[in-house]
Structure formats: C-alpha cells, structure tokens
Write a protein that holds these residues in place. Structure first.
Motif, PDB file in Angstrom:
ATOM      1  N   ARG A   8       0.868  -1.172   0.000  1.00 41.25           N
ATOM      2  CA  ARG A   8       0.000   0.000   0.000  1.00 41.25           C
ATOM      3  C   ARG A   8       0.905   1.221   0.000  1.00 41.25           C
ATOM      4  NH1 ARG A   8      -4.204  -1.106   3.730  1.00 41.25           N
ATOM      5  NH2 ARG A   8      -3.042  -0.194   5.470  1.00 41.25           N
ATOM      6  N   ARG A   9       0.797   2.043  -1.018  1.00 44.10           N
ATOM      7  CA  ARG A   9       1.704   3.149  -1.181  1.00 44.10           C
ATOM      8  C   ARG A   9       1.427   4.249  -0.167  1.00 44.10           C
ATOM      9  NH1 ARG A   9       4.492   2.924  -5.999  1.00 44.10           N
ATOM     10  NH2 ARG A   9       5.752   4.527  -5.017  1.00 44.10           N
ATOM     11  N   ARG A  10       2.445   5.114   0.041  1.00 45.33           N
ATOM     12  CA  ARG A  10       2.352   6.145   1.066  1.00 45.33           C
ATOM     13  C   ARG A  10       2.308   7.531   0.436  1.00 45.33           C
ATOM     14  NH1 ARG A  10       6.019   4.280   6.232  1.00 45.33           N
ATOM     15  NH2 ARG A  10       5.239   2.139   6.324  1.00 45.33           N
ATOM     16  N   LEU A  11       1.724   8.437   1.190  1.00 45.06           N
ATOM     17  CA  LEU A  11       1.654   9.833   0.784  1.00 45.06           C
ATOM     18  C   LEU A  11       2.090  10.668   1.981  1.00 45.06           C
ATOM     19  CD1 LEU A  11       0.737  11.528  -1.699  1.00 45.06           C
ATOM     20  CD2 LEU A  11      -1.459  11.809  -0.534  1.00 45.06           C
ATOM     21  N   LEU A  12       3.084  11.533   1.777  1.00 47.21           N
ATOM     22  CA  LEU A  12       3.573  12.408   2.834  1.00 47.21           C
ATOM     23  C   LEU A  12       2.759  13.689   2.838  1.00 47.21           C
ATOM     24  CD1 LEU A  12       5.662  13.167   5.017  1.00 47.21           C
ATOM     25  CD2 LEU A  12       7.163  13.967   3.172  1.00 47.21           C
ATOM     26  N   ILE A  13       2.086  13.962   3.949  1.00 45.71           N
ATOM     27  CA  ILE A  13       1.236  15.133   4.099  1.00 45.71           C
ATOM     28  C   ILE A  13       1.703  15.927   5.307  1.00 45.71           C
ATOM     29  CG2 ILE A  13      -1.115  15.980   4.484  1.00 45.71           C
ATOM     30  CD1 ILE A  13      -0.897  14.644   1.824  1.00 45.71           C
ATOM     31  N   ASP A  14       1.844  17.241   5.152  1.00 48.49           N
ATOM     32  CA  ASP A  14       2.267  18.078   6.267  1.00 48.49           C
ATOM     33  C   ASP A  14       1.288  17.932   7.430  1.00 48.49           C
ATOM     34  OD1 ASP A  14       2.108  20.960   7.674  1.00 48.49           O
ATOM     35  OD2 ASP A  14       4.121  20.625   6.908  1.00 48.49           O
ATOM     36  N   CYS A  20      -5.937  20.017  10.325  1.00 44.54           N
ATOM     37  CA  CYS A  20      -7.068  20.836   9.866  1.00 44.54           C
ATOM     38  C   CYS A  20      -8.164  20.013   9.189  1.00 44.54           C
ATOM     39  CB  CYS A  20      -6.573  21.913   8.903  1.00 44.54           C
ATOM     40  SG  CYS A  20      -5.527  23.166   9.676  1.00 44.54           S
ATOM     41  N   ALA A  21      -8.066  18.690   9.290  1.00 44.73           N
ATOM     42  CA  ALA A  21      -9.125  17.852   8.723  1.00 44.73           C
ATOM     43  C   ALA A  21     -10.459  18.167   9.390  1.00 44.73           C
ATOM     44  CB  ALA A  21      -8.772  16.376   8.908  1.00 44.73           C
ATOM     45  N   ASP A  22     -11.548  17.982   8.641  1.00 45.48           N
ATOM     46  CA  ASP A  22     -12.866  18.330   9.183  1.00 45.48           C
ATOM     47  C   ASP A  22     -13.352  17.273  10.175  1.00 45.48           C
ATOM     48  OD1 ASP A  22     -13.842  16.162   7.738  1.00 45.48           O
ATOM     49  OD2 ASP A  22     -14.587  17.383   6.089  1.00 45.48           O
ATOM     50  N   GLU A  23     -14.592  17.402  10.618  1.00 47.20           N
ATOM     51  CA  GLU A  23     -15.123  16.507  11.636  1.00 47.20           C
ATOM     52  C   GLU A  23     -15.215  15.068  11.155  1.00 47.20           C
ATOM     53  OE1 GLU A  23     -18.845  18.084  12.865  1.00 47.20           O
ATOM     54  OE2 GLU A  23     -17.973  19.797  13.932  1.00 47.20           O
ATOM     55  N   ARG A  25     -12.894  13.722   9.452  1.00 44.44           N
ATOM     56  CA  ARG A  25     -11.475  13.376   9.252  1.00 44.44           C
ATOM     57  C   ARG A  25     -11.110  13.446   7.770  1.00 44.44           C
ATOM     58  NH1 ARG A  25     -13.634   9.293  12.219  1.00 44.44           N
ATOM     59  NH2 ARG A  25     -13.313   7.817  10.508  1.00 44.44           N
ATOM     60  N   ARG A  26     -11.698  14.388   7.060  1.00 42.48           N
ATOM     61  CA  ARG A  26     -11.459  14.534   5.634  1.00 42.48           C
ATOM     62  C   ARG A  26     -10.680  15.810   5.345  1.00 42.48           C
ATOM     63  NH1 ARG A  26     -17.529  12.916   3.341  1.00 42.48           N
ATOM     64  NH2 ARG A  26     -17.493  10.751   4.111  1.00 42.48           N
ATOM     65  N   PHE A  27      -9.804  15.735   4.350  1.00 44.67           N
ATOM     66  CA  PHE A  27      -9.051  16.917   3.926  1.00 44.67           C
ATOM     67  C   PHE A  27      -8.805  16.844   2.425  1.00 44.67           C
ATOM     68  CE2 PHE A  27      -5.992  13.670   5.084  1.00 44.67           C
ATOM     69  CZ  PHE A  27      -5.037  13.739   4.079  1.00 44.67           C
ATOM     70  N   ALA A  28      -8.644  18.035   1.822  1.00 43.20           N
ATOM     71  CA  ALA A  28      -8.492  18.125   0.367  1.00 43.20           C
ATOM     72  C   ALA A  28      -7.069  17.781  -0.059  1.00 43.20           C
ATOM     73  CB  ALA A  28      -8.859  19.519  -0.111  1.00 43.20           C
ATOM     74  N   LEU A  29      -6.982  17.134  -1.198  1.00 43.02           N
ATOM     75  CA  LEU A  29      -5.689  16.850  -1.815  1.00 43.02           C
ATOM     76  C   LEU A  29      -5.261  18.022  -2.686  1.00 43.02           C
ATOM     77  CD1 LEU A  29      -6.394  13.190  -2.945  1.00 43.02           C
ATOM     78  CD2 LEU A  29      -4.728  13.861  -1.204  1.00 43.02           C
ATOM     79  N   GLU A  30      -3.979  18.284  -2.750  1.00 43.47           N
ATOM     80  CA  GLU A  30      -3.465  19.233  -3.722  1.00 43.47           C
ATOM     81  C   GLU A  30      -3.472  18.578  -5.097  1.00 43.47           C
ATOM     82  OE1 GLU A  30       0.327  20.560  -2.297  1.00 43.47           O
ATOM     83  OE2 GLU A  30      -0.546  21.625  -0.580  1.00 43.47           O
ATOM     84  N   GLN A  48      -7.489   2.410  -0.524  1.00 42.79           N
ATOM     85  CA  GLN A  48      -6.773   2.912   0.638  1.00 42.79           C
ATOM     86  C   GLN A  48      -5.323   3.257   0.304  1.00 42.79           C
ATOM     87  OE1 GLN A  48      -7.297  -0.079   3.721  1.00 42.79           O
ATOM     88  NE2 GLN A  48      -9.137   0.946   4.473  1.00 42.79           N
ATOM     89  N   VAL A  49      -4.814   4.219   1.040  1.00 42.58           N
ATOM     90  CA  VAL A  49      -3.425   4.642   0.926  1.00 42.58           C
ATOM     91  C   VAL A  49      -2.956   5.003   2.335  1.00 42.58           C
ATOM     92  CG1 VAL A  49      -4.045   7.062   0.497  1.00 42.58           C
ATOM     93  CG2 VAL A  49      -1.820   6.203  -0.260  1.00 42.58           C
ATOM     94  N   ASP A  50      -1.683   4.784   2.615  1.00 39.11           N
ATOM     95  CA  ASP A  50      -1.136   5.169   3.910  1.00 39.11           C
ATOM     96  C   ASP A  50      -0.666   6.618   3.859  1.00 39.11           C
ATOM     97  OD1 ASP A  50      -1.583   2.728   5.090  1.00 39.11           O
ATOM     98  OD2 ASP A  50       0.404   1.936   4.629  1.00 39.11           O
ATOM     99  N   VAL A  51      -0.968   7.358   4.898  1.00 37.89           N
ATOM    100  CA  VAL A  51      -0.588   8.766   5.006  1.00 37.89           C
ATOM    101  C   VAL A  51       0.415   8.911   6.144  1.00 37.89           C
ATOM    102  CG1 VAL A  51      -1.409  11.088   5.587  1.00 37.89           C
ATOM    103  CG2 VAL A  51      -2.757   9.630   4.057  1.00 37.89           C
ATOM    104  N   VAL A  52       1.538   9.569   5.881  1.00 39.93           N
ATOM    105  CA  VAL A  52       2.544   9.833   6.913  1.00 39.93           C
ATOM    106  C   VAL A  52       2.737  11.335   7.017  1.00 39.93           C
ATOM    107  CG1 VAL A  52       3.704   7.626   6.610  1.00 39.93           C
ATOM    108  CG2 VAL A  52       4.449   9.586   5.258  1.00 39.93           C
ATOM    109  N   ASP A  53       3.106  11.789   8.227  1.00 37.23           N
ATOM    110  CA  ASP A  53       3.305  13.222   8.422  1.00 37.23           C
ATOM    111  C   ASP A  53       4.771  13.620   8.509  1.00 37.23           C
ATOM    112  OD1 ASP A  53       3.987  12.168  10.859  1.00 37.23           O
ATOM    113  OD2 ASP A  53       2.620  13.417  12.040  1.00 37.23           O
TER     114      ASP A  53
END
Length: 253
Positions: A8-14, A20-23, A25-30, A48-53
């Motif tokens: 499962r690939r990863r996406l690095l998100i600040d 700032c995700a909404d109630e 737990r959703r946030f917009a992608l660039e 699904q995708v894994d998100v890392v900060d």
C-alpha cells in the motif's frame, strides 16, 4: 505458509494539513497529490493509501470521489507511531555540478536526518542549486523508502557561516583527502562512546576544501576524517559517509 501483505503506497502530508481535517477526518488533496494517486498509482474511490506526516506517525486513509482523503481513524489514533531516530545524523554537502539529486535521494533513503547544502570557495559556477526539486525528491524518497520521519532540508548557506551553526555538543566531522595521519571514519565511530550526541559529516566540493576553509573548520571544532584510501567524487563520498554513519547507528541502538 508465509502470508503475503499487499503493498500500500504512502503519501507524505504536512502535519498542519492533517490537523485541519474536518469533523469527518477529511481533507483536500493538492492537485499534484490527486494526480499521483489517480493517474500514477491508479487508485479509485474507496481505495486505501497510507498517510505519513514525516514526524513519526502513519494513518490509513480512503480516497474519496471529490479529490479528498478520509482518515480511517482519528488524528490522535495513528496506526503506527515511532520516536525520532537517535542520534540524529546530518550531512552538509557542497553544491556540485552533477549528482546533487542523487545525493538528496540516497541520503534520505539511507536515513540521514538533516541535509544542509553549502557553498564553498571551490564550488563551480555551474553547481546545482534547485531547492524546490530537492524538496520534491526528498518527499518522494520518504514515501518510497517507508520512513516515518522525514529529513530536514535546510536552505543553502555559505560555508564560512556554517561551521559554527551546529550545536557545540554535536560531533562534527569533515571528510578530507591527501592528509597524513587522518583517522578513518569507521575507526572514529568504533571508538565513539556516546550514542546520544548528534553527528554531522561535511563533504566538500569536487575541487576540495580550500586551506582557509580547513583552518576555519578546525577552529570551530570540526574533526577531520578519511573515507578510504581512494579519492571519491563528492556524491560518492556523501553516500559512503552516510552509509557508515547509519550502519553505526543501527548497530549501536
């Protein structure tokens, strides 16, 4: 029977965007993130995708129809969480004409924690300085090599202003060539008593350090080390040095 876990690939998100995700737990992608997930990875809604900060946390997320991601758990309930690597390892490297992209990528993959490009007296005028590209390369390397901690990439600095920048308690090493009775890096690390203090390794330009730079480094407490019996290109020296440092850290921890 050995179970095979699907990749499962990863996406690095600040982390600020995640906070700032909404109630729901959703946030917009660039735009570039959406293109990457949909066109490169060919993910579809509900995949699904894994998100890392980049700060030690990982969450599982679900791709939505409207170019957003939804975390599958709350921001406070990461699926994985690891502490920062210790000791921290830093690489200060003179900008070079070719190979900086590879240095940034490989240093990240090998586990360096801080990257400091420096400008030296013998840096050629054609030396690469592409900070935006380097940041992109580092981000892609973090995602690819499955690090949970992203390295810090600092702005280019003049080496004369850099020698005093690291903390005085850090072990500060400068790679040199053609000098008599210089301790090999591997020998110095084997004798290193503490595994807590941060370690910096400085790599000079293809033309080598100037006498003035070596004198300034010595005055600031930098310890000369050898990376072997042959003369290495700056990009090769950086990878060789970081490999020795990360192997030492792995064995000590």
């Amino acid at each position: 029977m050995i179970a095979v876990v699907a990749e499962r690939r990863r996406l690095l998100i600040d982390s600020c965007r995640l906070q700032c995700a909404d109630e729901q737990r959703r946030f917009a992608l660039e735009d570039h993130e959406s293109r990457y997930l949909r066109r490169v990875l060919r993910l579809r809604p509900d995949d699904q995708v894994d998100v890392v900060d980049g700060c030690g946390h990982l969450w599982t997320a679900r791709l939505l129809e409207d170019h957003r991601l939804e975390l599958c758990s709350g921001i406070e309930a990461a699926s994985q969480q690891v502490g920062a690597p210790s000791p921290k390892l830093g690489l200060a490297i003179a900008v070079i004409r070719r190979g900086m992209d590879d240095v940034m990528r490989m240093a990240c993959e090998l586990g360096v924690d801080q990257l400091q490009p420096i400008h030296c007296q013998r840096c050629v005028p054609q030396a690469e300085h592409r900070p935006d590209r380097w940041r992109s390369i580092v981000q892609e390397a973090v995602e690819q090599c499955e690090r949970l901690w992203a390295p810090e990439l600092s702005e280019l600095r003049a080496v004369d202003d850099w020698w005093e920048a690291p903390d005085g308690s850090d072990l500060r090493l400068i790679a040199v060539t053609r000098a008599a009775e210089i301790t090999p890096l591997s020998v110095l690390l084997a004798d290193q008593a503490s595994a807590d203090q941060s370690i910096w390794l400085a790599i000079g330009p293809e033309g080598g350090w100037s006498d003035r730079e070596l004198a300034a480094a010595a005055a600031a407490g930098w310890v000369p080390v050898s990376l072997g019996g042959t003369i290495l290109r700056s990009s090769t020296a950086a990878v060789a040095g970081i490999t020795s440092l990360t192997n030492w850290r792995t064995l000590r921890c």
